[in-house]
Design a protein around this motif. Structure first.
Motif, PDB file in Angstrom:
ATOM      1  N   VAL A 337       0.876  -1.174   0.000  1.00  0.00           N
ATOM      2  CA  VAL A 337       0.000   0.000   0.000  1.00  0.00           C
ATOM      3  C   VAL A 337       0.911   1.221   0.000  1.00  0.00           C
ATOM      4  O   VAL A 337       1.661   1.449   0.961  1.00  0.00           O
ATOM      5  CB  VAL A 337      -0.940   0.021   1.216  1.00  0.00           C
ATOM      6  CG1 VAL A 337      -1.829   1.266   1.170  1.00  0.00           C
ATOM      7  CG2 VAL A 337      -1.792  -1.239   1.265  1.00  0.00           C
ATOM      8  N   ALA A 338       0.850   2.012  -1.085  1.00  0.00           N
ATOM      9  CA  ALA A 338       1.737   3.177  -1.225  1.00  0.00           C
ATOM     10  C   ALA A 338       0.921   4.383  -1.665  1.00  0.00           C
ATOM     11  O   ALA A 338       0.060   4.274  -2.543  1.00  0.00           O
ATOM     12  CB  ALA A 338       2.844   2.881  -2.234  1.00  0.00           C
ATOM     13  N   SER A 378       9.692   7.379  -4.349  1.00  0.00           N
ATOM     14  CA  SER A 378       9.324   8.616  -5.055  1.00  0.00           C
ATOM     15  C   SER A 378       8.462   9.516  -4.192  1.00  0.00           C
ATOM     16  O   SER A 378       7.665  10.308  -4.704  1.00  0.00           O
ATOM     17  CB  SER A 378       8.584   8.265  -6.354  1.00  0.00           C
ATOM     18  OG  SER A 378       7.438   7.477  -6.072  1.00  0.00           O
ATOM     19  N   GLY A 379       8.587   9.419  -2.894  1.00  0.00           N
ATOM     20  CA  GLY A 379       7.805  10.234  -1.977  1.00  0.00           C
ATOM     21  C   GLY A 379       6.616   9.469  -1.430  1.00  0.00           C
ATOM     22  O   GLY A 379       6.347   8.320  -1.799  1.00  0.00           O
ATOM     23  N   GLY A 380       5.893  10.115  -0.548  1.00  0.00           N
ATOM     24  CA  GLY A 380       4.749   9.455   0.065  1.00  0.00           C
ATOM     25  C   GLY A 380       5.169   8.412   1.094  1.00  0.00           C
ATOM     26  O   GLY A 380       6.276   8.460   1.646  1.00  0.00           O
ATOM     27  N   TRP A 381       4.276   7.488   1.349  1.00  0.00           N
ATOM     28  CA  TRP A 381       4.499   6.457   2.377  1.00  0.00           C
ATOM     29  C   TRP A 381       4.171   5.097   1.793  1.00  0.00           C
ATOM     30  O   TRP A 381       3.224   4.957   1.018  1.00  0.00           O
ATOM     31  CB  TRP A 381       3.633   6.740   3.598  1.00  0.00           C
ATOM     32  CG  TRP A 381       3.929   5.869   4.775  1.00  0.00           C
ATOM     33  CD1 TRP A 381       3.295   4.725   5.134  1.00  0.00           C
ATOM     34  CD2 TRP A 381       4.939   6.075   5.754  1.00  0.00           C
ATOM     35  NE1 TRP A 381       3.836   4.192   6.269  1.00  0.00           N
ATOM     36  CE2 TRP A 381       4.861   5.008   6.684  1.00  0.00           C
ATOM     37  CE3 TRP A 381       5.907   7.052   5.942  1.00  0.00           C
ATOM     38  CZ2 TRP A 381       5.696   4.891   7.773  1.00  0.00           C
ATOM     39  CZ3 TRP A 381       6.753   6.941   7.044  1.00  0.00           C
ATOM     40  CH2 TRP A 381       6.650   5.870   7.944  1.00  0.00           C
ATOM     41  N   GLU A 382       4.941   4.097   2.187  1.00  0.00           N
ATOM     42  CA  GLU A 382       4.770   2.771   1.613  1.00  0.00           C
ATOM     43  C   GLU A 382       4.793   1.713   2.711  1.00  0.00           C
ATOM     44  O   GLU A 382       5.647   1.746   3.595  1.00  0.00           O
ATOM     45  CB  GLU A 382       5.878   2.486   0.602  1.00  0.00           C
ATOM     46  CG  GLU A 382       5.726   1.168  -0.142  1.00  0.00           C
ATOM     47  CD  GLU A 382       6.804   0.980  -1.180  1.00  0.00           C
ATOM     48  OE1 GLU A 382       6.566   1.331  -2.356  1.00  0.00           O
ATOM     49  OE2 GLU A 382       7.912   0.519  -0.812  1.00  0.00           O
ATOM     50  N   VAL A 383       3.835   0.802   2.642  1.00  0.00           N
ATOM     51  CA  VAL A 383       3.755  -0.322   3.574  1.00  0.00           C
ATOM     52  C   VAL A 383       3.876  -1.603   2.765  1.00  0.00           C
ATOM     53  O   VAL A 383       3.158  -1.790   1.768  1.00  0.00           O
ATOM     54  CB  VAL A 383       2.417  -0.317   4.359  1.00  0.00           C
ATOM     55  CG1 VAL A 383       2.293  -1.587   5.195  1.00  0.00           C
ATOM     56  CG2 VAL A 383       2.339   0.916   5.242  1.00  0.00           C
TER      57      VAL A 383
END
Length: 391
Positions: A337-338, A378-383
């Motif tokens: 989930v990103a 590339s930025g944001g948040w990733e699980v």
């Protein structure tokens, strides 16, 4: 008076070896030519008290001491000897074995003051059998001029047997204490695991719905014209939160409930789509799921997707896309989930207890998987999570 509340079935399982040994000794004495029938009632009473003593050890010790003295008085009145195998003082083999068992059980279970009183009572009762009972040795071995063991020989033998009895009781007392400590630790660990599971369930399910309610309510306040569209979503989220709470309460009360979460059906792909649709976020979904994913594992996958989307809604700003991927590869379910948002400057809705990532990591590790969460490339948040499918 103390009582261990030991059940009769448990007592029988614990005491049958002692009961068989005492029956053998008493039977051997009864069949002997030297035994008087006047001795038998006292031996039976003391043996029975030894077998039943784990239920009330202190009372059994006092009763056995009384029975020894009473038996000695009876034998003195009728002028009969106790025999044939005299160990210490005037007691027989069966009485001596029963007395040793009584001392051991008393030391094992009773408090220190009761142990002291009970042991002293038994020792005095055994000591009084010598002057009260007619001498077995003088009556049957007078022709060889043998009067039996001397006083100090009897004291030495009695001391050795007493030390053996007390030592046995102390050993089992230590074993019981160790077992109780282990049991308490296991119960505490089970309670902690149950609390953690409930905490994860509350955070992953109930907090998810409540967060949705708050976010949509804030949207309705900001844009009054959108209230008619938002109110049904709020009502649906509230009903789902109530359903989840009822399920948790039923679990706490130990009730069997068929009210399973709607996000835990046999079709994992449809369940993921439902969770994504309820999130109200710009999600781009990618699914590659066969039908062989166990429902128990599917529920954890749903919780990971649900909690990740909740975190995105609470902690990210300016989100234009959330990529959700759930796929099976080589017997492992991969969940990604990103989002492309940026960290929110204001405090998130409902505050942040910091338990979301902890709960997800614990859930994955309990299933033998791997978990990671952090800023995306590339930025944001990733699980990311990988959960093996158990065979």
């Amino acid at each position: 008076m103390d009582s261990t509340h030991l059940g009769w079935r448990t007592l029988a399982k614990r005491q049958w070896p002692l009961a068989c040994a005492l029956l053998f000794f008493t039977g051997s004495e009864t069949l002997s030519d030297y035994t008087s029938w006047w001795q038998l009632p006292g031996s039976v009473v003391v043996g029975a008290l030894a077998v039943l003593s784990p239920r009330r050890p202190f009372d059994a010790a006092l009763a056995a001491a009384t029975a020894l003295v009473a038996s000695s008085v009876v034998l003195d009145v009728v002028d009969e000897t106790a025999g044939p195998a005299v160990l210490v003082s005037g007691v027989t083999l069966s009485e001596g074995a029963a007395t040793m068992a009584l001392v051991a059980i008393l030391v094992r279970q009773a408090s220190l003051p009761r142990v002291l009183v009970g042991v002293v009572a038994l020792v005095l009762a055994v000591g009084f059998t010598q002057p009260l009972r007619p001498s077995f040795w003088r009556r049957y071995y007078s022709d060889v001029d043998y009067a039996g063991p001397t006083f100090w020989q009897q004291v030495l033998a009695g001391s050795i047997l007493l030390v053996l009895s007390v030592g046995t009781g102390l050993y089992f007392r230590a074993r019981d204490r160790e077992r109780a400590t282990t049991l308490r630790a296991e119960v505490a660990a089970a309670q902690h695991a149950e609390r953690m599971a409930l905490a994860r369930e509350l955070h992953d399910v109930v907090a998810h719905y409540v967060t949705g309610i708050v976010v949509h309510a804030q949207a309705a306040q900001a844009v009054p014209a959108a209230a008619q569209e938002v109110l049904p979503i709020i009502a649906q989220s509230g009903n789902e939160a109530l359903t989840a709470m009822r399920r948790l309460v039923g679990t706490l009360r130990g009730a069997e409930t068929s009210d399973a979460s709607p996000a835990a059906t046999s079709d994992l792909a449809d369940d993921v789509r439902q969770v994504v649709a309820q999130s109200g976020q710009p999600v781009r979904l990618s699914l590659d799921l066969p039908s062989g994913v166990p429902p128990s594992l599917g529920r954890s996958v749903l919780r990971l997707v649900q909690e990740s989307l909740t975190n995105t809604r609470k902690h990210a700003e300016d989100v234009t896309r959330v990529d959700v991927s759930v796929a099976v590869d080589g017997g492992v379910v991969h969940v990604v989930v990103a989002d492309d948002g940026r960290a929110a400057k204001a405090a998130p809705v409902g505050g942040s207890g910091g338990f979301g990532l902890v709960g997800m990591r614990e859930r994955v590790e309990l299933l033998g998987g791997t978990f990671s969460a952090g800023p995306g490339a590339s930025g944001g948040w990733e699980v990311r999570a990988a959960l093996p499918i158990a065979e």
